[in-house]
Design a protein around this motif. Structure first.
Motif, PDB file in Angstrom:
ATOM      1  N   VAL A 111       0.844  -1.196   0.000  1.00 28.01           N
ATOM      2  CA  VAL A 111       0.000   0.000   0.000  1.00 28.01           C
ATOM      3  C   VAL A 111       0.883   1.251   0.000  1.00 28.01           C
ATOM      4  CG1 VAL A 111      -1.737   1.285   1.310  1.00 28.01           C
ATOM      5  CG2 VAL A 111      -1.843  -1.205   1.203  1.00 28.01           C
ATOM      6  N   PRO A 112       0.548   2.265  -0.805  1.00 26.37           N
ATOM      7  CA  PRO A 112       1.352   3.498  -0.824  1.00 26.37           C
ATOM      8  C   PRO A 112       1.452   4.150   0.556  1.00 26.37           C
ATOM      9  CG  PRO A 112      -0.210   3.473  -2.648  1.00 26.37           C
ATOM     10  CD  PRO A 112      -0.551   2.299  -1.786  1.00 26.37           C
ATOM     11  N   LYS A 113       2.564   4.825   0.785  1.00 27.26           N
ATOM     12  CA  LYS A 113       2.811   5.466   2.069  1.00 27.26           C
ATOM     13  C   LYS A 113       1.720   6.488   2.398  1.00 27.26           C
ATOM     14  CE  LYS A 113       6.183   5.495   5.233  1.00 27.26           C
ATOM     15  NZ  LYS A 113       6.679   4.291   5.916  1.00 27.26           N
ATOM     16  N   ARG A 114       1.257   7.201   1.405  1.00 29.29           N
ATOM     17  CA  ARG A 114       0.221   8.203   1.644  1.00 29.29           C
ATOM     18  C   ARG A 114      -1.048   7.544   2.195  1.00 29.29           C
ATOM     19  NH1 ARG A 114      -1.298  13.333   0.244  1.00 29.29           N
ATOM     20  NH2 ARG A 114      -3.496  13.686  -0.250  1.00 29.29           N
ATOM     21  N   VAL A 115      -1.410   6.422   1.636  1.00 27.35           N
ATOM     22  CA  VAL A 115      -2.598   5.698   2.117  1.00 27.35           C
ATOM     23  C   VAL A 115      -2.414   5.279   3.571  1.00 27.35           C
ATOM     24  CG1 VAL A 115      -3.978   3.591   1.843  1.00 27.35           C
ATOM     25  CG2 VAL A 115      -3.252   4.890  -0.177  1.00 27.35           C
ATOM     26  N   ARG A 119      -4.787   6.405   6.630  1.00 33.55           N
ATOM     27  CA  ARG A 119      -5.446   5.432   7.499  1.00 33.55           C
ATOM     28  C   ARG A 119      -5.135   5.707   8.969  1.00 33.55           C
ATOM     29  NH1 ARG A 119      -4.428  -0.316   4.217  1.00 33.55           N
ATOM     30  NH2 ARG A 119      -6.265  -0.113   2.830  1.00 33.55           N
ATOM     31  N   VAL A 120      -3.897   6.068   9.251  1.00 38.58           N
ATOM     32  CA  VAL A 120      -3.534   6.394  10.635  1.00 38.58           C
ATOM     33  C   VAL A 120      -4.386   7.549  11.149  1.00 38.58           C
ATOM     34  CG1 VAL A 120      -1.716   7.420  12.065  1.00 38.58           C
ATOM     35  CG2 VAL A 120      -1.194   5.463  10.596  1.00 38.58           C
ATOM     36  N   TYR A 256       1.929  -1.477  12.191  1.00 40.21           N
ATOM     37  CA  TYR A 256       1.255  -1.622  10.907  1.00 40.21           C
ATOM     38  C   TYR A 256       0.942  -0.220  10.404  1.00 40.21           C
ATOM     39  CZ  TYR A 256      -2.661  -0.841  14.079  1.00 40.21           C
ATOM     40  OH  TYR A 256      -3.481  -0.305  15.040  1.00 40.21           O
ATOM     41  N   SER A 257       0.677  -0.094   9.131  1.00 45.57           N
ATOM     42  CA  SER A 257       0.301   1.194   8.528  1.00 45.57           C
ATOM     43  C   SER A 257       1.269   2.321   8.909  1.00 45.57           C
ATOM     44  CB  SER A 257      -1.129   1.577   8.937  1.00 45.57           C
ATOM     45  OG  SER A 257      -1.659   2.551   8.061  1.00 45.57           O
ATOM     46  N   TYR A 304      -3.856   7.682  -3.774  1.00 39.85           N
ATOM     47  CA  TYR A 304      -4.689   7.319  -2.621  1.00 39.85           C
ATOM     48  C   TYR A 304      -5.123   5.849  -2.658  1.00 39.85           C
ATOM     49  CZ  TYR A 304      -8.452   8.182  -6.004  1.00 39.85           C
ATOM     50  OH  TYR A 304      -9.260   8.162  -7.108  1.00 39.85           O
ATOM     51  N   HIS A 305      -4.539   5.088  -3.588  1.00 45.33           N
ATOM     52  CA  HIS A 305      -4.791   3.642  -3.595  1.00 45.33           C
ATOM     53  C   HIS A 305      -3.654   2.938  -4.325  1.00 45.33           C
ATOM     54  CE1 HIS A 305      -5.932   3.316  -7.880  1.00 45.33           C
ATOM     55  NE2 HIS A 305      -6.463   4.511  -7.711  1.00 45.33           N
TER      56      HIS A 305
END
Length: 411
Positions: A111-115, A119-120, A256-257, A304-305
């Motif tokens: 998953v991209p870092k921005r996503v 999420r955080v 995670y994330s 964003y995805h």
């Protein structure tokens, strides 16, 4: 028949008759729930009472009859999100994100870092909303309504942020495999910044109202305590475990994330009583605010995805105009995309503790087996041990401080 196999009403009746024969005193059986408003949900506690004092108790669940795990095993993976919403509906986005991360682990999706940062932010907002509900309702259950009315407006502001992100408020159904269904609008960022500016002062006033309030302290200190050893034995996680003195947090133990990118403290209590549980949750709200500010300051550029067209539904306008998008849309919806044979477990730090998803796939469009590790279901089992020997009013405060959400009990 062994007495342990008898229903609690019959066992307690035997105790009452024995006590009456021995010294003439009277014991009573009290049904606390499943409809009493102070139980905060659809569950029952059958209590053996000596006046106001609780001698014994037995809790029961199963009044909602939802069978989410079995329903999920007959649904395509992307349709299970709406079921996770209904676990802890006070912090539904954490459930959503945990489920998507479980699928991404099973499918090997990066998953991209921005996503991850987005999420955080939404998970920490959900944690704040969850703790607002728990601690303000604990105030109500000990006779303090003012704080509840004051801070609930900020739960509403968090719901407005959810609504701007995904169109939903309480049960959010937010996100998709690999990210979000759309990029966040400028309004989302404006509402987050406004919340960060307005909320801290209000939360400080809420703390001042209750933290050193003599009545509140008398109603919560040494009420419903549990030792660190017993909390570990029961499988406690989250704020209820940390209040007992164990500094376990999934965000730190198994990051995670990109949680490893953020600096925050893990608040820990000492006595594991109702007051410590209140204080730990209060402190966690400040840490969540700290994490959100760091995520905003360090927000990476990027999509964003994830680029996974075989799992990520294409934009609807593309489905109407391009054959490739139509094919992907059809294959995803009809479950024709192959899924690896795998077995994964993924935990996240939910509002009430470790929320885990144990998934086994068999290559079909639905899970072969799926189990939700619901923290409320685990620590509710300790409730009657925690209130044994205490007063009935203490049981209400203890149950409130555990933050037992019925949706996680009967999944």
């Amino acid at each position: 028949m062994s007495e342990l196999l008898l229903p609690p009403e019959q066992r307690y009746a035997n105790v009452i008759n024995q006590r009456r024969n021995e010294d003439g005193s009277e014991l009573t059986i009290l049904n606390l729930g499943p409809t009493h408003p102070a139980t905060h949900g659809i569950f029952q506690n059958i209590l053996l009472m000596d006046g106001e004092r609780i001698l014994d108790g037995e809790g029961t669940v199963g009044y909602i009859h939802r069978a989410f795990e079995k329903i999920a095993e007959n649904r395509p993976f992307y349709q299970i999100t709406v079921l996770t919403d209904r676990l802890n509906y006070c912090s539904a986005p954490i459930n959503n994100m945990g489920w998507w991360m479980t699928l991404e682990k099973a499918l090997g999706i990066e998953v991209p870092k921005r996503v991850q940062y987005m999420r955080v932010i939404v998970m920490e907002l959900a944690r704040i909303a969850d703790h607002i509900i728990c601690n303000s309702v604990l105030g109500v259950d000990t006779g303090a309504l003012t704080g509840f009315l004051y801070v609930f407006q900020f739960r509403e502001k968090i719901y407005e942020i959810y609504e701007e992100i995904c169109g939903a408020r309480l049960t959010t159904n937010m996100g998709r495999i690999g990210g979000f269904e759309r990029d966040w609008t400028p309004v989302v960022w404006e509402k987050i910044n406004a919340f960060l500016e307005e909320f801290p002062g209000v939360w400080q006033e809420f703390e001042n109202l209750l933290m050193r309030n003599r009545i509140f302290m008398d109603r919560t200190i040494n009420v419903g305590p549990i030792s660190a050893e017993n909390a570990m034995s029961y499988g406690f996680t989250g704020p209820n475990l940390r209040a007992a003195g164990i500094d376990y947090d999934v965000r730190v133990a198994q990051p995670y994330s990109s949680y490893e990118d953020f600096e925050f403290d893990v608040p820990v209590g000492k006595s594991g009583d109702t007051y410590d549980r209140f204080c730990v949750r209060n402190a966690e709200v400040w840490e969540s605010l700290k994490i959100i500010k760091q995520a905003l300051a360090k927000m990476p550029e990027g999509p964003y995805h994830a680029d996974v067209p075989e799992y990520y539904l294409p934009p609807k306008e593309d489905v109407y105009t391009t054959m490739e998008s139509l094919i992907y849309h059809f294959k995803i919806v009809m479950g024709e995309v192959p899924v690896p044979l795998t077995e994964v477990y993924h935990p996240v730090e939910g509002g009430n503790g470790e929320l885990g998803f144990y998934l086994i796939t068999d290559g079909s469009r639905t899970p072969y087996r799926l189990h939700f590790r619901r923290p409320c279901f685990i620590y509710y089992q300790a409730f009657n041990d925690m209130v044994r020997g205490q007063n009935l009013s203490d049981a209400i405060a203890t149950l409130s401080s555990l933050n037992v959400i019925a949706g996680e009990l009967d999944a």
